[in-house]
Design an enzyme around this catalytic site. Sequence first.
Site, mmCIF file in Angstrom:
data_model
loop_
_atom_site.group_PDB
_atom_site.id
_atom_site.type_symbol
_atom_site.label_atom_id
_atom_site.label_comp_id
_atom_site.label_asym_id
_atom_site.label_seq_id
_atom_site.Cartn_x
_atom_site.Cartn_y
_atom_site.Cartn_z
ATOM 1 N N SER A 160 0.888 -1.104 -0.001
ATOM 2 C CA SER A 160 -0.087 0.070 0.047
ATOM 3 C C SER A 160 0.770 1.289 -0.114
ATOM 4 O O SER A 160 1.675 1.411 -0.855
ATOM 5 C CB SER A 160 -0.957 0.060 1.247
ATOM 6 O OG SER A 160 -1.823 0.976 1.322
ATOM 7 N N HIS A 187 -2.485 -1.158 -3.374
ATOM 8 C CA HIS A 187 -3.786 -0.420 -3.019
ATOM 9 C C HIS A 187 -3.542 0.973 -3.922
ATOM 10 O O HIS A 187 -2.526 1.649 -3.571
ATOM 11 C CB HIS A 187 -3.725 0.106 -1.836
ATOM 12 C CG HIS A 187 -4.225 -1.043 -0.578
ATOM 13 N ND1 HIS A 187 -4.045 -0.635 0.639
ATOM 14 C CD2 HIS A 187 -4.656 -2.086 -0.722
ATOM 15 C CE1 HIS A 187 -4.302 -1.936 1.219
ATOM 16 N NE2 HIS A 187 -4.591 -2.855 0.231
ATOM 17 N N ASP A 280 -4.464 -4.401 6.432
ATOM 18 C CA ASP A 280 -4.693 -5.321 5.404
ATOM 19 C C ASP A 280 -3.367 -6.102 4.962
ATOM 20 O O ASP A 280 -2.408 -5.469 4.785
ATOM 21 C CB ASP A 280 -4.991 -4.539 3.946
ATOM 22 C CG ASP A 280 -5.586 -5.212 2.844
ATOM 23 O OD1 ASP A 280 -6.064 -6.254 3.376
ATOM 24 O OD2 ASP A 280 -5.445 -4.934 1.634
#
Length: 349
Positions: A160, A187, A280
Site C-alpha cells: 500500500s 492499493h 490489510d
Amino acid sequence: MKIAIANDVAMAAEALRRVVASTQEHQVLWIARTGLEAVRMCEGNRPDLILMDLNMPEMDGVEATRLIMEQSPCAILVVTGRPQDNVNQVFRALGAGALDVTATPVLQGQVGGDSELLAKIKTIGKLIRHSAEAPPPRQVPASIERSDGQVTTLVAIGASTGGPSAVAKVLSGWTAPPGCAIVVVQHIDETFASHFAKWLDDQLDMPVRVIADGDELVAGTVLIAKTNDHLLLDQNYRLSYDAAPREYVYRPSVDVFFNCVAQHWRGDAIGVLLTGMGRDGGDGLLAMRRAGKTTIAQDQASSAVYGMPRAAAELDAAQQILPLDRIGANLRSRLGAKLNNGWEPSPNI
C-alpha cells in the site's frame, strides 16, 4: 478531518479549499504555496491529511512528501493537474509515502465534478479512523487439484503506502525462473493501475501486465491487480474480480487474495507483505503460513508506513521480517532466480 493544501497556483488552491469547505465535515487547516513551506507548516501544525501538488517552487511535492513522512508523518493525497502526464513523479511520491493520486478539480461558481476527490478524501478518512479494524477472512470453497502444471510456484506480493517503489526494488535485477508467476496487489485507484503496470515494466527485466477478469497465471510475468474490486484466485487457478466485501475500505484487498492463495494454491507459494497504512494483508499472510506457504514481511526501519507489516508481525504471520533490500535477495535464493548481470537501480526507484 483537518486538511491542509500545498499548491502554488492560487486558482487551484481555491478550488481545493471550496471542495473541502463544501462537505461541512472537514476544515482547511492551512495552505502552503511551496513544498518547503508545507514541510515547515506541518512541523508546527500537523494536519490529518495534506492535498499535495507535485510541481511547486523551492521544493516539489515528491521531496516534500518524503520529508513530511520522515519528520511529521500524516496522510498525503497527491492532487495535481493531469497526473497521467507525470507518471514518474506520481510513483516517486507514492513511493515516498503518499496514499493515492487524483486530478486537481476545476474552479467553478459552485462545486461540481469533484466527486472523485471527495470520494478519495472519504476513503482516506476511513483508513485513518479504522486502520485497526480488519474483516474476517473471506470464506471460499474448498480447493480441487489443478490440471495445468505450467505454473508451479506463485509469489504473492501485497503493498500500500510506499508500495510502488518497494515492489520495484524487490523485483528489480532478476528474472523469475521457469514455472514461477508473480502477482502484485497494490492499493491504487483503478484509473492509475495501468500506469503503475507500465511504470513497473520500465523498471524490470520481467514483463509486467494488468490482470483481466478470467485470466490465468502466467509464468515469468508480473501480474498487477487493476480494479477497485478485490482480486480472487479460484480452485481452477483462474483470476477474477469481485466487489464483495463492499464495505472493506482496502481495495483491492491483500487479505482477500492471500486467503485465496492459502485455500486454493497447491504448489509452492511465497507471500510478501510490504509497506502500507492499516492492517490489510496480516490475516491473509497468517492464512498462507498456516497453509504451509513461505511468508515474509518488511521490517519497520525500511517501511514508508509500518502499518500492514506491523499487523503481520503482531499476528506472527511472517516467518521472516526483513529490510526491503534483503527481500529481493531472499526471493532469488529461494526460487533459484536468474540474476541479470550489470543491473543498476533506476534513479526513479
